[in-house]
Scaffold this motif. Structure first.
Motif, PDB file in Angstrom:
ATOM      1  N   THR A 228       0.825  -1.214   0.000  1.00 36.66           N
ATOM      2  CA  THR A 228       0.000   0.000   0.000  1.00 36.66           C
ATOM      3  C   THR A 228       0.859   1.263   0.000  1.00 36.66           C
ATOM      4  N   SER A 229       2.156   1.108   0.295  1.00 36.63           N
ATOM      5  CA  SER A 229       3.053   2.272   0.232  1.00 36.63           C
ATOM      6  C   SER A 229       3.006   2.917  -1.153  1.00 36.63           C
ATOM      7  N   ALA A 230       2.598   2.129  -2.168  1.00 37.69           N
ATOM      8  CA  ALA A 230       2.544   2.635  -3.545  1.00 37.69           C
ATOM      9  C   ALA A 230       1.625   3.846  -3.684  1.00 37.69           C
TER      10      ALA A 230
ATOM     11  N   PHE B 141      15.031  -2.495   7.792  1.00 37.93           N
ATOM     12  CA  PHE B 141      15.391  -1.705   6.615  1.00 37.93           C
ATOM     13  C   PHE B 141      14.273  -1.661   5.585  1.00 37.93           C
ATOM     14  N   PHE B 142      13.845  -0.456   5.265  1.00 37.50           N
ATOM     15  CA  PHE B 142      12.923  -0.200   4.160  1.00 37.50           C
ATOM     16  C   PHE B 142      13.417   1.084   3.505  1.00 37.50           C
ATOM     17  N   PRO B 143      13.647   1.078   2.207  1.00 40.58           N
ATOM     18  CA  PRO B 143      14.293   2.242   1.574  1.00 40.58           C
ATOM     19  C   PRO B 143      13.500   3.539   1.725  1.00 40.58           C
ATOM     20  N   PHE B 144      12.194   3.438   1.997  1.00 38.59           N
ATOM     21  CA  PHE B 144      11.381   4.662   2.023  1.00 38.59           C
ATOM     22  C   PHE B 144      11.257   5.282   3.409  1.00 38.59           C
ATOM     23  N   VAL B 145      11.922   4.681   4.394  1.00 41.83           N
ATOM     24  CA  VAL B 145      11.923   5.293   5.731  1.00 41.83           C
ATOM     25  C   VAL B 145      13.355   5.356   6.273  1.00 41.83           C
ATOM     26  N   GLU B 146      13.591   6.335   7.099  1.00 40.97           N
ATOM     27  CA  GLU B 146      14.926   6.476   7.700  1.00 40.97           C
ATOM     28  C   GLU B 146      14.807   7.262   9.002  1.00 40.97           C
TER      29      GLU B 146
ATOM     30  N   CYS C 222       4.154  -4.652  12.803  1.00 36.47           N
ATOM     31  CA  CYS C 222       3.939  -3.519  11.909  1.00 36.47           C
ATOM     32  C   CYS C 222       5.254  -2.821  11.574  1.00 36.47           C
ATOM     33  N   PRO C 223       5.707  -2.959  10.328  1.00 41.08           N
ATOM     34  CA  PRO C 223       6.897  -2.202   9.949  1.00 41.08           C
ATOM     35  C   PRO C 223       6.565  -0.721   9.814  1.00 41.08           C
ATOM     36  N   CYS C 224       7.508   0.127  10.175  1.00 43.39           N
ATOM     37  CA  CYS C 224       7.197   1.560  10.169  1.00 43.39           C
ATOM     38  C   CYS C 224       8.493   2.356  10.180  1.00 43.39           C
ATOM     39  N   GLY C 225       8.385   3.647  10.193  1.00 43.16           N
ATOM     40  CA  GLY C 225       9.594   4.464  10.255  1.00 43.16           C
ATOM     41  C   GLY C 225       9.305   5.918   9.956  1.00 43.16           C
TER      42      GLY C 225
HETATM   43  N1  DAH Z   1       5.598  -1.473   2.329  1.00 41.35           N
HETATM   44  C1  DAH Z   1       6.336  -2.363   3.217  1.00 41.35           C
HETATM   45  C2  DAH Z   1       6.114  -3.778   2.781  1.00 41.35           C
HETATM   46  O1  DAH Z   1       5.068  -4.122   2.311  1.00 41.35           O
HETATM   47  C3  DAH Z   1       5.875  -2.164   4.624  1.00 41.35           C
HETATM   48  C4  DAH Z   1       6.251  -0.861   5.226  1.00 41.35           C
HETATM   49  C5  DAH Z   1       7.441  -0.731   5.927  1.00 41.35           C
HETATM   50  C6  DAH Z   1       5.420   0.245   5.109  1.00 41.35           C
HETATM   51  C7  DAH Z   1       7.780   0.460   6.527  1.00 41.35           C
HETATM   52  C8  DAH Z   1       5.784   1.480   5.691  1.00 41.35           C
HETATM   53  C9  DAH Z   1       6.975   1.546   6.410  1.00 41.35           C
HETATM   54  O2  DAH Z   1       5.034   2.565   5.611  1.00 41.35           O
HETATM   55  O3  DAH Z   1       7.270   2.707   6.988  1.00 41.35           O
HETATM   56  O4  DAH Z   1       6.972  -4.591   2.959  1.00 41.35           O
END
Ligand code: DAH
Length: 343
Positions: A172-174, A250-255, A284-287
């Motif tokens: 859903t980050s898309a 690690f997720f490239p869109f958060v830091e 819940c992954p987040c950042g």
């Molecule tokens: N989009 C990631 C996934 O599906 C999950 C995710 C990670 C969403 C970190 C976030 C985030 O908004 O901050 O693997």
């Protein structure tokens, strides 16, 4: 000729008076107006009369024909109505007071969890956004700081459409980029949606699943805001106070990026089979949103900061309802799916 016309008229009226069913109306019509009927017979006799009288008799026969047609049609309508009324009158009467069971369907467990979360987040000032399941490479990856050939893409293989550059969204980050561009900052939004990944399925993996993304962008948003919102949301979902912990992820869109875990609700952290004896559940992954992602979304990272999270709705539904096999959700099995109720 004239007397023949009168005879036919008289005969027609006499027969008409004894007609009482739609079947008889049809027989009458054929007898008088059919190809070999009395009117056609009369027509064929026209050739035997003198030329100067032909026109007048032709007219008289046509008038006769029209009169008969009209009368037949009126009779047919009247009889059909009467016949239908008869069927209605004779229909079996039913007893309205008899008890009967109304069977209502039930919501899908993922819908229940989704609605629960929507209620919680809207009460905290978040808007709910809708986003397409088909996206392009830019929205799914590049706008999220995942350039082409970045190894992070390997974890999210998906289904590509034959239309150039279109794919089924892997997360859903898309939607982040489009929503940032639509509203600008400050912004609080959640966007639930169906996601797809090219994966072989087993009890824990599905190629089609649901997530719910959330973003909050404002001046001075920090990790403590993120923890507060996550804790509040999870306590509401599970109807208990939950203990959370953050681990780096690690997720490239958060830091920085995190994995958010909650203390196992079954054993209270002691260790049990549902938390694989670790005492914690990964939820819940987040950042904190990466400055590049804010810039792509038209928001100045010098002025604004924000957090993002990607909740696995399917996973949450599995935990909340104790569903052991993820494939149950897409199984279409009413036996399995109709047992969930929103308490
Ligand atoms: N989009 C990631 C996934 O599906 C999950 C995710 C990670 C969403 C970190 C976030 C985030 O908004 O901050 O693997």
């Amino acid at each position: 000729m004239n007397s023949k016309v009168n005879d036919i008229k008289a005969l027609f009226n006499e027969k008409l008076s004894s007609v009482s069913s739609s079947q008889q109306v049809e027989e009458l019509r054929v007898e008088f107006l059919g190809k070999k009927g009395l009117v056609a017979e009369l027509m064929s006799e026209l050739k035997n009369i003198p030329n100067e009288e032909k026109k007048e008799f032709g007219r008289i026969i046509n008038v006769l024909k029209q009169e008969i047609e009209q009368t037949v049609s009126e009779k047919r309508t009247a009889i059909l109505e009467a016949e239908q009324q008869k069927i209605i009158d004779s229909a079996e009467q039913y007893d309205e007071s008899l008890p009967y069971e109304i069977k209502t369907g039930s919501y899908h467990p993922i819908t229940l969890v989704q609605r629960d979360l929507e209620r919680i987040f809207t009460s905290m000032g978040f808007s709910i956004e809708n986003y397409s399941e088909i996206v392009d490479d830019y929205h799914c990856f590049e706008a999220l700081n995942i350039p082409k050939h970045h190894p992070a893409r390997d974890m999210q293989d998906t289904y590509y459409l034959s239309t150039e550059n279109q794919l089924l969204k892997t997360h859903t980050s898309a939607a982040q980029n489009a929503i940032m561009k639509k509203y600008g900052a400050p912004l609080r939004a959640i966007f639930p949606g169906r996601c797809f990944r090219n994966e072989s399925t087993d009890a824990c993996h599905e190629n089609t699943f649901f997530q719910m993304e959330g973003i909050m962008i404002d001046k001075d948003i920090s990790i403590s805001n993120l923890i507060y919102f996550m804790k509040t949301m999870l306590s509401e979902v599970f109807q208990k106070d939950v203990t959370v912990r953050l681990r780096p992820g690690f997720f490239p869109f958060v830091e920085p990026g995190f994995e958010l875990d909650i203390k196992c609700l079954n054993c209270g952290g002691e260790g049990c089979p549902s938390c694989k004896n670790s005492g914690w559940l990964e939820l819940c992954p987040c950042g904190m949103i990466h400055p590049n992602v804010l810039s792509h979304g038209g928001i100045d990272p010098e002025e604004y900061t924000g957090f993002a999270f990607g909740l696995g709705l399917t996973r949450l539904a599995m935990m909340k309802y104790g569903v052991k096999d993820i494939r149950t959700f897409n199984s279409g099995s009413l036996k399995a799916l109709s047992q969930f109720k929103n308490e």
